[in-house]
Design an enzyme around this catalytic site. Structure first.
Site, PDB file in Angstrom:
ATOM      1  N   GLU A  57      -0.079  -2.095  24.422  1.00  0.00           N
ATOM      2  CA  GLU A  57      -0.517  -0.708  24.498  1.00  0.00           C
ATOM      3  C   GLU A  57       0.396   0.188  23.684  1.00  0.00           C
ATOM      4  OE1 GLU A  57      -0.808   3.416  26.295  1.00  0.00           O
ATOM      5  OE2 GLU A  57       0.914   2.105  25.990  1.00  0.00           O
ATOM      6  N   GLU A  58       1.689  -0.065  23.744  1.00  0.00           N
ATOM      7  CA  GLU A  58       2.640   0.764  23.006  1.00  0.00           C
ATOM      8  C   GLU A  58       2.597   0.490  21.505  1.00  0.00           C
ATOM      9  OE1 GLU A  58       3.919   3.133  24.461  1.00  0.00           O
ATOM     10  OE2 GLU A  58       4.338   2.640  26.545  1.00  0.00           O
ATOM     11  N   ASP A 110      -2.072   4.828  34.245  1.00  0.00           N
ATOM     12  CA  ASP A 110      -0.883   5.021  33.424  1.00  0.00           C
ATOM     13  C   ASP A 110      -0.176   6.283  33.900  1.00  0.00           C
ATOM     14  OD1 ASP A 110       1.015   4.725  31.359  1.00  0.00           O
ATOM     15  OD2 ASP A 110      -0.516   4.214  29.887  1.00  0.00           O
TER      16      ASP A 110
END
Length: 377
Positions: free
Chosen positions: A222-223, A245
């Site tokens: 995701e990052e 999140d």
């Protein structure tokens, strides 16, 4: 003599324990295997089978009402960090950034070279000695290419012998700090807290008399531009996607103008997100899901905060575009000091988010409409 009583762990106790465990496991984007294996063991302990795909996502399915829309409930297991770019002859290490690390917060941070379990190497990001710092240097933020990591080596050969090489992943040195009022500080609250919530929701759904088919996805990378959840959604083809999140807490002086989300004020719902830098993407939630969780919170007596902001985005921004479109929403927990080495969340918010999800998911049945033109909406 009275025998001591043993209190059964509560949902908050379990969330605290699992969050602490997950926060100390390093898992840079693309190197999440240790985190995935730990969560898989947690699911096995609940009697839930899971599988991993080629990218590294962990997926488990709780079969439910086949007439109801299927749900993908997901959170990412990776964290941001650095990778080794170059090892100098004197053993100092140059780095590349992976993800949105705040450069002003990097000097003097402790880090960990992720060589392998039992073989990881500690280091520190150097900060020029204060006694030799000129007045103009005191107020300059060093670009990350100018930074270097000192792990104590005297030569490049020593670093290589320790298992450090070009491309070796580096994360903030994992740590957990218990603050007052059930607040937790430390590394990778984003998004290990969301992962802990999903495990607890799964536990509660197992006891529910009715729920839709729910795919639990613990996503990777995701990052690194929001990659893993997209491949999972393409495979699972859910009707609904619920992403967990961080939600930016705005209850500190530096954030007060950004919204009205308070740490300890309960879970939060994203009504609008847009990155605004580089990746021009974001999420506007499906109205049926906004109504679902708004109504659930009211009927269950749960707090539900609302957030709308530019500057961040989540996996849902891509998941919503799969196939003919996926009804999507971002839910989360207020977090302070995001992407720093010491993020802060409140266990009460995680517990509230768990309750909101467990109750909301059971309301999704064969009559639940995702029709944008439903006259009942």
């Amino acid at each position: 003599m009275t025998a001591p009583t043993h209190r059964s762990p509560t949902a908050r106790d379990r969330l605290r324990t699992l969050l602490r465990d997950l926060m100390i496991i390093p898992g840079l984007s693309g190197y999440e295997d240790r985190v995935r294996r730990h969560i898989a063991r947690e699911l096995t302990g609940l009697g839930i089978a899971s599988r991993s795909d080629r990218l590294g996502n962990l997926i488990a399915t709780l079969e439910g009402d086949a007439t109801a829309p299927s749900v993908m409930l997901f959170a990412h297991i990776d964290q941001l960090g650095l990778v080794v770019r170059k090892i100098e002859a004197d053993g100092l290490v140059r780095v590349e950034r992976l993800g949105g690390l705040p450069e002003k917060a990097l000097p003097a941070q402790a880090v960990l070279f992720c060589v392998g379990e039992g073989r990881d190497v500690p280091g520190i990001i150097a900060n020029k000695s204060h006694h030799a710092t000129s007045p103009d240097e005191k107020y300059r933020v060093l670009p990350y290419p100018e930074l270097y990591v000192d792990a104590g080596f005297g030569s490049a050969a020593e670093a290589l012998a320790a298992g450090i090489d070009i491309g070796t992943p580096i994360v903030y040195a994992p740590k957990v700090i218990e603050l007052a009022g059930n607040r937790i500080a430390g590394t990778s609250v984003d998004d290990r807290a969301g992962c802990a919530v999903i495990v607890e929701v799964a536990r509660q759904l197992q006891k529910a008399p009715q729920h839709p088919t729910v795919h639990l996805v613990f996503s990777v990378q995701e990052e690194f531009n929001l990659r893993g959840a997209l491949t999972a959604a393409q495979t699972l083809s859910p009707d609904i996607a619920i992403q967990l999140d961080i939600i930016l807490a705005t209850d500190t002086p530096d954030m007060a103008a950004r919204g009205d989300v308070r740490l300890g004020g309960g879970p939060a719902m994203g009504l609008y997100s847009f990155h605004g830098r580089g990746t021009l993407n974001g999420t506007i939630p499906h109205p049926a899901l906004v109504n679902l969780f708004t109504d659930t919170a009211r009927e269950e007596g749960l707090a539900l905060q609302r957030s709308a902001h530019i500057g961040a985005l989540t996996d849902s921004s891509y998941v919503q575009l799969v196939n003919a479109g996926v009804a999507s929403i971002d839910l989360g927990y207020p977090t302070r000091y995001t992407h720093s080495s010491l993020e802060v969340c409140d266990l009460a918010d995680l517990e509230g988010l768990t309750q909101l999800l467990a109750a909301g998911l059971t309301r999704i049945d064969g009559t639940f409409s995702l029709d944008r033109d439903d006259p009942m909406r």
